[in-house]
Write an enzyme that holds these catalytic residues in place. Structure first.
Site, PDB file in Angstrom:
ATOM      1  N   SER A  60       0.799  -1.233   0.000  1.00 26.59           N
ATOM      2  CA  SER A  60       0.000   0.000   0.000  1.00 26.59           C
ATOM      3  C   SER A  60       0.830   1.280   0.000  1.00 26.59           C
ATOM      4  O   SER A  60       0.311   2.338  -0.315  1.00 26.59           O
ATOM      5  CB  SER A  60      -0.938   0.012   1.203  1.00 26.59           C
ATOM      6  OG  SER A  60      -0.196  -0.092   2.405  1.00 26.59           O
ATOM      7  N   ASP A 335      -4.321   7.572   8.060  1.00 26.57           N
ATOM      8  CA  ASP A 335      -5.093   6.607   8.847  1.00 26.57           C
ATOM      9  C   ASP A 335      -4.138   5.907   9.812  1.00 26.57           C
ATOM     10  O   ASP A 335      -3.074   6.439  10.130  1.00 26.57           O
ATOM     11  CB  ASP A 335      -5.845   5.630   7.928  1.00 26.57           C
ATOM     12  CG  ASP A 335      -4.903   4.828   7.033  1.00 26.57           C
ATOM     13  OD1 ASP A 335      -3.662   4.852   7.267  1.00 26.57           O
ATOM     14  OD2 ASP A 335      -5.399   4.168   6.088  1.00 26.57           O
ATOM     15  N   HIS A 338      -0.915   4.784   7.285  1.00 29.89           N
ATOM     16  CA  HIS A 338      -0.391   5.432   6.077  1.00 29.89           C
ATOM     17  C   HIS A 338      -0.283   6.939   6.201  1.00 29.89           C
ATOM     18  O   HIS A 338      -1.174   7.575   6.755  1.00 29.89           O
ATOM     19  CB  HIS A 338      -1.318   5.115   4.895  1.00 29.89           C
ATOM     20  CG  HIS A 338      -1.581   3.658   4.703  1.00 29.89           C
ATOM     21  ND1 HIS A 338      -2.695   3.028   5.194  1.00 29.89           N
ATOM     22  CD2 HIS A 338      -0.847   2.701   4.093  1.00 29.89           C
ATOM     23  CE1 HIS A 338      -2.656   1.731   4.872  1.00 29.89           C
ATOM     24  NE2 HIS A 338      -1.534   1.505   4.215  1.00 29.89           N
TER      25      HIS A 338
END
Ligand SMILES: *[C@@H]1O[C@H](CO)[C@@H](O)[C@H](O)[C@H]1NC(C)=O
Ligand SMILES: *[C@@H]1O[C@H](CO)[C@@H](O)[C@H](O)[C@H]1NC(C)=O
Ligand SMILES: *[C@@H]1O[C@H](CO)[C@@H](O)[C@H](O)[C@H]1NC(C)=O
Ligand SMILES: *[C@@H]1O[C@H](CO)[C@@H](O)[C@H](O)[C@H]1NC(C)=O
Length: 359
Positions: A60, A335, A338
Site C-alpha cells: 500500500s 489513517d 499510512h
C-alpha cells in the site's frame, strides 16, 4: 500495510540481539552518509536520472489502484486531497510512487489492474503493487511479490515491455511490514522465531530483487522499513504521543539485514543496481523536525469513532463511523498506517537528495 495484530510483549533475549543491530546505529550511519553526499554531491536536483519507465512492486505504500473496489482505498474519504475522490490509494492523495515518478520526470505509472481500460497507455511503465501484500502470503488474497514479478514477466514475454524498456527503467520496491503483521497474528511473538522470520523475509526479498535483475532491471530503489513503532496503530495506546522504541529496534534489525542483502547483491552482480530508499530516517526526521508543519505529527487525520471502526467505515444505514480532520495537509498520518499526501511529500523531500544522488 493493514496491521491486524499487535506485536506481543515478551522480547527477552531477542532484545540483546536486536541491540547489536540497533536502529540508532542505522540512522546515524545513514545521516552521516547523507551529510557526506550533500557536501561533495552535485546538489538537490542534479542527479538528472531520466528513466524511460517506472516499474513498481510492493504494497500500500506504493499501490495506486490495484486493490479491488471494495477496499478502503476506493472508499470515501480516501483520495480527498488528490484526485478529490477515492481512486485506489491508501492515503488522502499521492503516495510514494507518485512523488518518485514526478521527480524522475514521469507520469505515475498505470496500475496493472487498470491496464485493459481503454485510453490507458503504458508509456511510463506499470505499477504491480497491491495493498496488504508482502514477500510471503499475508492475510489478503492479493499477489505476493513473487507473483507480482510473474505478472511483469508475462508482459515482457508477450512483448508489452521490451528489453530496452527494462534496461532504461527505474524500479521501485516497497515492503512496509505486512509480512510481520500476518506472522504475529498467526504465531504470536516468540522472540527467537521472530528473529528467524525477519531473516527469512529479507532473504526472500533478496531473491525477489535478484529476479528483477535477471529480468533486466538495472536501477532498483528498495524501500527500507519505516519506523513501525511510530505508526498510529502502535501509538494509539499512548494517545499518539510517542513512538514504540521496542518495535523500532526490530525495524532496525530488518533494515540492517536489508542493507547487507543489497550490498551483497550489488557485489554479486558487479553493479550498483540496488539502492536503499531510507524511509526509516526520512520518516523519523520529518516526525522529529522542530519546525514541522505537522502540529501533532503522530496523530492520524482520519480515525474510527472507536477502536472497532476504521477510517472509511460506515454502518448498515450509511452512517459514518469515523472522523476526518479539518486540514489533511497539516497531518502527517492519514489513517492508522499510512501517511497523508503532505506526509509523503515531506518524506520524499527528506530522502530525495540522497536517493537521486544514487540513481
Ligand atoms: C511496544 O509494542 C509492544 C508490542 O506491541 C508492546 O508489547 C509494548 O508494550 C509496547 N511498548 C510501549 C512502551 O508501548
Ligand atoms: C506467492 O504466491 C504464490 C501463488 O499463490 C505461491 O505459490 C507462492 O508460494 C508464494 N510465494 C511465497 C514466497 O510465499
Ligand atoms: C565481493 O565479493 C567478493 C567474493 O565474492 C569478495 O572477495 C569482495 O570482498 C566483495 N566485495 C565487497 C565490496 O564486499
Ligand atoms: C528524535 O528525537 C528523539 C528525542 O530527542 C531522539 O531520541 C531520537 O533519536 C530522534 N530520532 C531521530 C531519527 O532523529
Amino acid at each position: 500495510m493493514g496491521f491486524r495484530a499487535p506485536w506481543v510483549s515478551s522480547f527477552g533475549l531477542f532484545l540483546i540481539i536486536i541491540f547489536l543491530f540497533s536502529a540508532n546505529g542505522v540512522v546515524e550511519a545513514s545521516s552521516r552518509r547523507l551529510l557526506h553526499r550533500h557536501h561533495h554531491g552535485r546538489g538537490l536536483h542534479a542527479a538528472g536520472f531520466r528513466p524511460a519507465k517506472l516499474f513498481v512492486f510492493g504494497d500500500s505504500y506504493a499501490d495506486t489502484g490495484n486493490n479491488k473496489m471494495n477496499e478502503a482505498s476506493w472508499k470515501v474519504p480516501y483520495g480527498v486531497t488528490f484526485p478529490g475522490k477515492p481512486a485506489g490509494r491508501f492515503s488522502s492523495g499521492r503516495v510514494l510512487t507518485d512523488f518518485l515518478a514526478k521527480s524522475v520526470g514521469l507520469e505515475s505509472p498505470v496500475p496493472y489492474q487498470g491496464r485493459n481500460m481503454e485510453d490507458r497507455r503504458f508509456n511510463s511503465g506499470m505499477n504491480f503493487a497491491y495493498g496488504g501484500t508482502g514477500v510471503f502470503d499475508t492475510t489478503v488474497a492479493y499477489p505476493n511479490m513473487t507473483t507480482q514479478i510473474g505478472l511483469f514477466k508475462q508482459l515482457i514475454d508477450d512483448g508489452t515491455f521490451s528489453a530496452a524498456d527494462l534496461a532504461s527503467s527505474l524500479t521501485l520496491v516497497t515492503l512496509s511490514g505486512n509480512d510481520y503483521s500476518a506472522y504475529t497474528a498467526k504465531n504470536g511473538l516468540i522472540p527467537s522465531a521472530l528473529q528467524e522470520f525477519i531473516v527469512s523475509v529479507v532473504s526472500q526479498l533478496g531473491t525477489n530483487l535478484k529476479q528483477l535483475y535477471e529480468l533486466g532491471a538495472r536501477k532498483v530503489a528498495v524501500a527500507a522499513l519505516q519506523p513501525l513503532g511510530c505508526i498510529p496503530r502502535f501509538t494509539a495506546v499512548n494517545s499518539f504521543q510517542k513512538c514504540n522504541d521496542t518495535l523500532n529496534s526490530l525495524v532496525g534489525f530488518h533494515n540492517q539485514l536489508l542493507r547487507k542483502a543489497v550490498s551483497d547483491l550489488n557485489n554479486q552482480t558487479a553493479s550498483s543496481t540496488f539502492v536503499v530508499v531510507d524511509l526509516y530516517t526520512s520518516f523519523m526526521s520529518v516526525l522529529n523536525s522542530t519546525d514541522s508543519t505537522f502540529v501533532d505529527p503522530l496523530k492520524p487525520c482520519c480515525v474510527g469513532v472507536s477502536s472497532r471502526f476504521n477510517c472509511g467505515t460506515v454502518d448498515a444505514d450509511g452512517t459514518k463511523k469515523y472522523t476526518v480532520c479539518e486540514a489533511p495537509e497539516s497531518a502527517f498520518f492519514w489513517d492508522m498506517a499510512h501517511p497523508t499526501q503532505a506526509g509523503w511529500r515531506a518524506v520524499y523531500t527528506s530522502l530525495s537528495a540522497a536517493l537521486e544522488q544514487q540513481l
